[in-house]
Design a protein around this motif. Structure first.
Motif, short mmCIF file in Angstrom:
data_model
loop_
_atom_site.label_atom_id
_atom_site.label_comp_id
_atom_site.label_asym_id
_atom_site.label_seq_id
_atom_site.Cartn_x
_atom_site.Cartn_y
_atom_site.Cartn_z
N SER A 221 1.01 -1.09 -0.06
CA SER A 221 -0.11 0.16 -0.01
C SER A 221 0.88 1.28 0.11
N SER A 222 0.24 2.42 0.19
CA SER A 222 1.21 3.63 0.22
C SER A 222 2.13 3.68 1.27
N ASP A 223 1.97 2.99 2.50
CA ASP A 223 2.76 3.17 3.56
C ASP A 223 2.89 1.71 4.29
N ARG A 224 2.68 0.51 3.45
CA ARG A 224 2.89 -0.86 4.12
C ARG A 224 3.28 -1.77 3.11
N TRP A 225 4.18 -2.60 3.58
CA TRP A 225 4.72 -3.53 2.74
C TRP A 225 4.43 -4.94 3.34
N VAL A 226 3.69 -5.97 2.97
CA VAL A 226 3.27 -7.04 3.92
C VAL A 226 3.64 -8.31 3.13
N LEU A 227 4.14 -9.21 4.03
CA LEU A 227 4.42 -10.60 3.33
C LEU A 227 3.30 -11.36 3.81
N LEU A 228 2.86 -12.38 3.01
CA LEU A 228 1.67 -13.29 3.12
C LEU A 228 2.20 -14.77 3.05
N ASP A 229 1.30 -15.90 3.21
CA ASP A 229 1.33 -17.07 2.63
C ASP A 229 2.70 -17.80 2.99
N CYS A 230 2.85 -17.90 4.31
CA CYS A 230 4.21 -18.52 4.53
C CYS A 230 4.04 -19.98 5.25
N GLU A 231 2.98 -20.71 4.59
CA GLU A 231 2.90 -22.04 5.08
C GLU A 231 3.81 -23.03 5.02
N VAL A 232 4.77 -22.96 3.97
CA VAL A 232 5.78 -23.76 3.94
C VAL A 232 7.15 -23.26 4.84
N ALA A 233 6.82 -22.43 5.70
CA ALA A 233 8.07 -22.09 6.63
C ALA A 233 8.61 -23.20 7.49
N CYS A 234 9.82 -23.11 7.65
CA CYS A 234 10.67 -24.26 8.48
C CYS A 234 12.08 -23.61 8.70
N TYR A 235 12.72 -24.48 9.22
CA TYR A 235 14.00 -24.12 9.71
C TYR A 235 14.84 -24.79 8.64
#
Length: 334
Positions: A205-219
């Motif tokens: 957006s004009s003032d925000r950067w957002v990360l989505l869809d992290c269901e494959v997250a792992c170490y």
């Protein structure tokens, strides 16, 4: 009929869990990824999103994955929120196999849609590098996170097998090289990784950067996230050949931003990147926007050459891609 019944059953579950107030609440299926059901909920004056992982993904091939990845995603969001508040959506509720989060609708644009439309925003690439480096750096060397995010089975099912091993089966001359990299990624435990770090999972957006869809997250190995994002930027340059110079700047900005704050992943990324390029043409989930066979053959030719004869570093590899691209003449099919 099946979809209606499934939505009704889920609505009942949400009522019982106290997430929505009554069956008068509207549940609207949203378009999006292939691995989850995503619904916009309108409950009185409240609007939010609920996400539920699917066992069988919405693709032509038989592709199954463990639904426990839903918890991995909400845990990842919780962790990143402590590092960079506002960079991930705010979670409002968690339940059995789902979670609810804020709706990022009006005023937000999807970065992938922007790129496909020819809107090149260098700031988004720079921010992507900073955020990713921060996640990797702040999570490295954390045995507690390594235990919490021991989700390599899901990463194997949703990334390594469909993007690398399937390709290795189709390209016997590359099989040894690809399998060596895939099994190396499976064994690494370095830092928390997103696992699907691509423009489609970033909204702006004009003032925000957002990360989505992290269901494959792992170490796992941070090199995967870096290569995954660059892979998508290179493919967008092939799709939008007239913007290839602007997209080359995007790759440089992302990589420079990441290197300034993250790990030294040059060699690893340069080895993995051609394999991921090939995976989005001949893997289980090919990109939908490369429709000409000549474009696919371009990727196959480039990937084969650079897998069999690896570049000395990422800069050399990327420079070679854009040189080849500048000389490429797409051929429309009859």
């Amino acid at each position: 009929m099946y979809q209606v019944c499934r939505v009704k059953g889920f609505q009942k579950q949400l009522i019982e869990d106290g997430v929505i107030s009554s069956d008068r609440s509207r549940i609207i299926p949203l378009q999006g990824g292939v691995s989850s059901d995503i619904y916009l909920i309108e409950d009185g004056d409240k609007r939010f999103v609920v996400k539920r992982a699917l066992e069988k993904l919405k693709v032509e091939a038989d592709w199954y994955a463990d639904t426990s990845r839903n918890k991995a995603e909400s845990d990842f969001i919780d962790f990143v929120e402590t590092l960079r508040p506002g960079v991930v959506p705010k979670i409002s509720a968690k339940g059995d196999g789902y979670f609810a989060m804020e709706f990022l609708g009006d005023g937000f644009r999807n970065w992938k849609a922007d790129l496909l439309a020819g809107n090149i925003d260098v700031r988004s690439a720079e921010q992507a590098g900073k955020v990713l480096a921060d996640i990797h750096r702040q999570s490295a060397g954390r045995p507690d996170l390594a235990e919490q995010f021991e989700h390599m089975d899901s990463f194997w099912q949703l990334r390594l097998e469909p993007y690398l091993l399937v390709v290795a089966e189709k390209h016997s001359d590359l099989r040894f090289s690809i399998e060596k990299v895939a099994f190396g990624l499976k064994d690494e435990r370095i830092a928390l990784i997103h696992g699907d770090f691509s423009p489609k999972n970033i909204v702006i957006s004009s003032d925000r950067w957002v990360l989505l869809d992290c269901e494959v997250a792992c170490y796992g190995d941070p090199a995967f996230d870096v290569a995954f994002l660059i892979n998508h930027l290179l493919l967008k340059a092939l799709y939008h050949k007239k913007y290839y110079q602007e997209l080359s700047v995007l790759v440089d900005e992302f990589w420079c931003s990441y290197k300034s704050n993250g790990f030294d992943l040059d060699l690893k990324v340069s080895r993995l990147l051609p394999m991921l390029l090939l995976g989005r043409v001949d893997g289980k989930s090919p990109v939908e926007y490369l429709v000409e066979e000549s474009e696919k053959e371009f990727v196959r030719g480039f990937s084969t050459e650079t897998i069999l004869h690896p570049s000395k570093d990422l800069e050399t590899l990327v420079r070679f891609w854009f040189k080849q691209l500048s000389e490429f003449q797409p051929q429309s099919e009859e």
